[in-house]
Design a protein around this motif. Structure first.
Motif, PDB file in Angstrom:
ATOM      1  N   MET A  13      21.883 -53.979  36.196  1.00 13.61           N
ATOM      2  CA  MET A  13      22.139 -53.427  34.813  1.00 13.61           C
ATOM      3  C   MET A  13      21.103 -52.026  34.601  1.00 13.61           C
ATOM      4  SD  MET A  13      23.611 -56.122  32.181  1.00 13.61           S
ATOM      5  CE  MET A  13      24.075 -55.127  30.918  1.00 13.61           C
ATOM      6  N   ILE A  14      20.332 -52.754  34.760  1.00 12.12           N
ATOM      7  CA  ILE A  14      18.691 -51.777  34.597  1.00 12.12           C
ATOM      8  C   ILE A  14      18.975 -50.690  35.736  1.00 12.12           C
ATOM      9  CG2 ILE A  14      16.328 -51.325  34.507  1.00 12.12           C
ATOM     10  CD1 ILE A  14      18.240 -52.826  32.158  1.00 12.12           C
ATOM     11  N   LYS A  15      19.033 -51.157  37.429  1.00 17.56           N
ATOM     12  CA  LYS A  15      19.051 -50.295  38.114  1.00 17.56           C
ATOM     13  C   LYS A  15      19.880 -49.184  37.958  1.00 17.56           C
ATOM     14  CE  LYS A  15      19.639 -50.065  43.118  1.00 17.56           C
ATOM     15  NZ  LYS A  15      19.877 -51.760  44.143  1.00 17.56           N
ATOM     16  N   LEU A  16      20.929 -49.391  38.180  1.00 17.91           N
ATOM     17  CA  LEU A  16      21.833 -48.816  37.789  1.00 17.91           C
ATOM     18  C   LEU A  16      21.801 -47.179  37.088  1.00 17.91           C
ATOM     19  CD1 LEU A  16      25.588 -51.013  38.323  1.00 17.91           C
ATOM     20  CD2 LEU A  16      24.734 -48.931  40.263  1.00 17.91           C
ATOM     21  N   ILE A  17      20.879 -47.343  35.666  1.00 19.67           N
ATOM     22  CA  ILE A  17      20.296 -46.582  34.741  1.00 19.67           C
ATOM     23  C   ILE A  17      19.393 -45.914  34.734  1.00 19.67           C
ATOM     24  CG2 ILE A  17      19.772 -46.688  32.452  1.00 19.67           C
ATOM     25  CD1 ILE A  17      21.617 -48.987  31.400  1.00 19.67           C
ATOM     26  N   ASP A  18      18.699 -46.756  35.688  1.00 27.17           N
ATOM     27  CA  ASP A  18      17.076 -45.553  36.115  1.00 27.17           C
ATOM     28  C   ASP A  18      17.061 -45.277  37.258  1.00 27.17           C
ATOM     29  OD1 ASP A  18      16.809 -47.275  33.414  1.00 27.17           O
ATOM     30  OD2 ASP A  18      14.758 -47.721  33.886  1.00 27.17           O
ATOM     31  N   GLY A  45      24.311 -45.343  27.816  1.00 23.34           N
ATOM     32  CA  GLY A  45      24.522 -44.503  28.868  1.00 23.34           C
ATOM     33  C   GLY A  45      25.059 -45.086  29.815  1.00 23.34           C
ATOM     34  N   GLY A  46      24.869 -46.332  30.331  1.00 21.04           N
ATOM     35  CA  GLY A  46      25.053 -47.534  31.034  1.00 21.04           C
ATOM     36  C   GLY A  46      27.312 -47.475  30.786  1.00 21.04           C
ATOM     37  N   THR A  47      27.791 -46.979  29.651  1.00 25.02           N
ATOM     38  CA  THR A  47      28.770 -47.065  29.378  1.00 25.02           C
ATOM     39  C   THR A  47      29.270 -46.300  29.380  1.00 25.02           C
ATOM     40  OG1 THR A  47      28.846 -49.042  27.133  1.00 25.02           O
ATOM     41  CG2 THR A  47      30.638 -47.063  27.868  1.00 25.02           C
ATOM     42  N   LYS A  48      29.031 -45.249  29.548  1.00 23.63           N
ATOM     43  CA  LYS A  48      29.530 -43.338  29.887  1.00 23.63           C
ATOM     44  C   LYS A  48      29.271 -43.196  31.447  1.00 23.63           C
ATOM     45  CE  LYS A  48      27.916 -40.746  25.983  1.00 23.63           C
ATOM     46  NZ  LYS A  48      27.027 -39.605  25.138  1.00 23.63           N
ATOM     47  N   LEU A  49      28.498 -44.567  31.905  1.00 20.92           N
ATOM     48  CA  LEU A  49      28.576 -44.031  33.313  1.00 20.92           C
ATOM     49  C   LEU A  49      29.691 -44.692  33.765  1.00 20.92           C
ATOM     50  CD1 LEU A  49      26.407 -43.337  36.003  1.00 20.92           C
ATOM     51  CD2 LEU A  49      25.429 -45.659  35.872  1.00 20.92           C
ATOM     52  N   CYS A  50      29.832 -45.620  33.284  1.00 20.15           N
ATOM     53  CA  CYS A  50      30.837 -46.737  33.913  1.00 20.15           C
ATOM     54  C   CYS A  50      32.529 -46.273  34.074  1.00 20.15           C
ATOM     55  CB  CYS A  50      30.970 -47.953  33.183  1.00 20.15           C
ATOM     56  SG  CYS A  50      29.774 -49.457  33.642  1.00 20.15           S
ATOM     57  N   GLU A  51      32.462 -45.156  32.549  1.00 17.39           N
ATOM     58  CA  GLU A  51      33.663 -44.063  32.363  1.00 17.39           C
ATOM     59  C   GLU A  51      33.872 -42.835  33.646  1.00 17.39           C
ATOM     60  OE1 GLU A  51      36.745 -44.660  31.022  1.00 17.39           O
ATOM     61  OE2 GLU A  51      35.910 -44.174  28.295  1.00 17.39           O
ATOM     62  N   HIS A  52      32.431 -42.972  34.352  1.00 18.06           N
ATOM     63  CA  HIS A  52      32.876 -41.618  34.659  1.00 18.06           C
ATOM     64  C   HIS A  52      33.018 -42.054  36.372  1.00 18.06           C
ATOM     65  CE1 HIS A  52      31.741 -38.260  37.169  1.00 18.06           C
ATOM     66  NE2 HIS A  52      30.660 -38.959  37.968  1.00 18.06           N
ATOM     67  N   VAL A  53      32.613 -43.366  36.997  1.00 14.18           N
ATOM     68  CA  VAL A  53      33.031 -44.057  38.027  1.00 14.18           C
ATOM     69  C   VAL A  53      34.575 -44.605  38.105  1.00 14.18           C
ATOM     70  CG1 VAL A  53      32.234 -45.801  39.074  1.00 14.18           C
ATOM     71  CG2 VAL A  53      30.478 -44.437  38.022  1.00 14.18           C
TER      72      VAL A  53
END
Length: 238
Positions: A13-18, A45-53
């Protein structure tokens, strides 16, 4: 503290954000692992990233299964597809879920093998049924033949798809059926039956065109009179 998150999942989780490289190479499988926790603990930020992916993932699936061009359609990894759709619902990824459900209805209505309805297993349909049930506008699934609220729906649907696939196999590989020694209510139905444009078999030899009353027909489904039935053997019959 996050007692329900394993150390491995937390690290991801942290790696995907940072890590910019990790976020750019993030896959649908990664979303399945982390999206629920991003949503639960408000990692915006993580939720938005998942939405995009997931949006990009479903766009890719749509392009792969497109049959309008000259390219050969490519079947998705159905396990990943179903899990991604389930997670999109659980993690409140609304845009991704909408795109994924639209694709799901498209696949379930398609008769093309292997990118259509025959790709789904009973377990897949058990996961999809609750999501399908929420779509009120799709309540009359496939012309009302199925009740997605029924516990029997997954087995019924997959069983019907298997029968359809068996039928299509017969259609593809059999061009002529020869009958001999037949006795239908005291009359013979012998002859060479050739496949017609309607995928049934007609006895055409020696019968003038325009005399349908003299033509005998072989069907793939249960018939009457001189019609001959071809079907898959049941489990009980071996």
């Amino acid at each position: 503290t996050f007692p329900d998150i394993t150390p491995e999942t937390w690290e991801l989780m942290i790696k995907l954000i940072d890590d910019p490289i990790a976020s750019r190479t993030m896959k649908a499988e990664d979303v399945v692992k982390v999206a629920t926790y991003y949503d639960k603990y408000e990692f915006t930020g993580g939720t938005k990233l998942c939405e995009h992916v997931l949006e990009e993932y479903f766009k890719g699936v749509a392009a792969d299964i497109d049959t309008s061009g000259r390219k050969i359609p490519v079947a998705p990894d159905v396990e990943v597809f179903v899990d991604a759709l389930v997670i999109a619902n659980h993690a409140n990824l609304e845009q991704s879920f909408e795109a994924g459900m639209a694709l799901t209805w498209q696949l379930l209505r398609s008769k093309i093998v292997p990118i259509g309805r025959t790709a789904f297993s009973v377990e897949h349909m058990r996961k999809l049924a609750p999501l399908m049930n929420e779509a009120a506008d799709e309540a009359r699934f496939l012309g009302g033949r199925y009740d997605v609220k029924s516990d029997a729906f997954p087995d019924k649907f997959v069983g019907d798809c298997s029968e359809y696939f068996a039928h299509q196999t017969l259609v593809s590989f059999i061009s002529c059926i020869k009958l001999s020694g037949s006795n239908c209510d005291g009359e013979s139905a012998d002859g060479n039956f050739k496949k017609g444009n309607d995928y049934s078999f007609w006895l055409k030899e020696g019968v003038p065109f325009g005399a349908p009353q003299q033509r005998r027909k072989v069907l793939y489904f249960d018939g009457q009179g001189q019609e001959v039935s071809i079907r898959r053997r049941s489990k009980e019959e071996g």
